[in-house]
Write an enzyme that holds these catalytic residues in place. Structure first.
Site: not given
Length: 362
Positions: A53, A168
């Site tokens: 990321t 999550d």
């Protein structure tokens, strides 16, 4: 750290995966060269089992706003697998695009495939994760946790209505926006699961992977059978973290049932304790099945005293209508039923009087 992703391992050229894209993204960080002739990479934010990321600037938009670029999975070489991955990527990107219309979910700005690798570009959320907030300011009170639930549960309900399971939910994946204080839910595990499934189709026997975080994921999710109630469990564990500052692995567990033994670590009201307990049930049928059920339980608490005053052990069927009308509260349905019975009673009495007068005249 202000970012729309959870804190993860920092990127360095040594930790960068060997299968990076041909453009050598890590080397572009901090340089004037643009990725795809559009994005100026500021720095690597983190990496995990599902890719890397980056924080970037969109140089084609006015004011060059910040965004987050996520490379989702390793490069796929097999043509059949690549096509399957491409189809899943397209489908999940469309889902993220639809979800991003909600103010508490980052918008999907772009998605593309580059030489067999898949990228998402999402809105950068300037703010602080709840994990960071607890570390900086301390644990939440019961009232603050209830406010958190009132803010988060509606967006979770919206996600479930779109037939998406987040998978999550945890404090690092919930950001309090710096601009207006709203809570933003990030890092959907649903997309990751799609790419695990692609990978499992190419590696026989790879059935031990699951999407989620140990301690926050309930048993059915560990068994790869996540449901909407799995997200409810994760929200419950998040509440425990907010109340105590303790990650789930620091709690004791019942060796027979697997239940979290949290009651001695948290001081909450009896009612809210029962709500938390039901959110944290390891047995799926015993747990709240939806975000709406939890929200209704939270919203009901202020009215418990007034509802109790309306209850009676005296069977309603043994009271006549006049007695019932003098009770402190009757539902509209009951009042309507009483009105109908009284109307019928008056009608029958009127008919009897009419018949009696006709007999006298005869």
């Amino acid at each position: 750290m202000d970012a729309s992703i959870p804190p993860t391992e920092k990127l360095t050229p040594e930790t960068q995966p060997a299968n990076q894209s041909p453009t050598q993204l890590i080397e572009l960080c901090g340089s004037e060269n643009l990725f795809r002739n559009r994005y100026q990479l500021v720095r690597g934010l983190g990496r995990g089992g599902f890719g890397v990321t980056f924080l970037a600037k969109d140089m084609k938009l006015p004011s060059n706003p910040l965004c987050v670029i996520k490379k989702l999975c390793p490069k796929v070489s097999n043509a059949i697998v690549l096509q399957r991955a491409r189809q899943r990527f397209e489908r999940e990107a469309k889902t993220l695009s639809q979800l991003g219309s909600h103010a508490q979910i980052p918008r999907l700005l772009d998605y593309f495939e580059l030489e067999g690798e898949f990228f998402l570009v999402q809105e950068y959320v300037r703010g602080r994760t709840l994990a960071k907030e607890v570390k900086l300011r301390g644990v939440f009170s019961e009232a603050e946790v209830k406010l958190f639930l009132r803010e988060l549960l509606p967006v979770l309900s919206y996600i479930h209505q779109q037939q998406v399971i987040h998978r999550d939910i945890k404090p690092p994946n919930i950001i309090r926006c710096q601009d207006d204080g709203r809570l933003v839910l990030i890092d959907f595990g649903a997309v990751k699961e799609q790419f695990i499934q692609v990978d499992e189709n190419t590696h026989k026997g790879a059935t031990t992977h699951f999407v989620g975080t140990l301690g926050f994921a309930p048993p059915e999710q560990l068994a790869l059978r996540a449901t909407y109630a799995s997200d409810v469990f994760a929200v419950g564990v998040t509440c425990l973290y907010l109340l105590t500052g303790k990650p789930p692995m620091e709690f004791d567990y019942d060796v027979d049932t697997g239940e979290v033994l949290w009651q001695h670590s948290v001081q909450v009201s009896d009612y809210f304790g029962k709500v938390l307990d039901k959110m944290l049930k390891t047995s799926l049928p015993d747990r709240y099945q939806s975000a709406e059920e939890v929200l209704r339980a939270i919203e009901l608490e202020p009215y418990l005293d007034s509802l109790a005053s309306c209850m009676s052990n005296h069977p309603l069927g043994k009271l006549d209508d006049e007695e019932m009308l003098h009770r402190s509260y009757l539902s509209p349905i009951v009042r309507t039923a009483i009105a109908i019975r009284r109307w019928r009673k008056r009608k029958l009495a009127a008919e009897r009087r009419r018949k009696n007068s006709e007999m006298i005249i005869y």
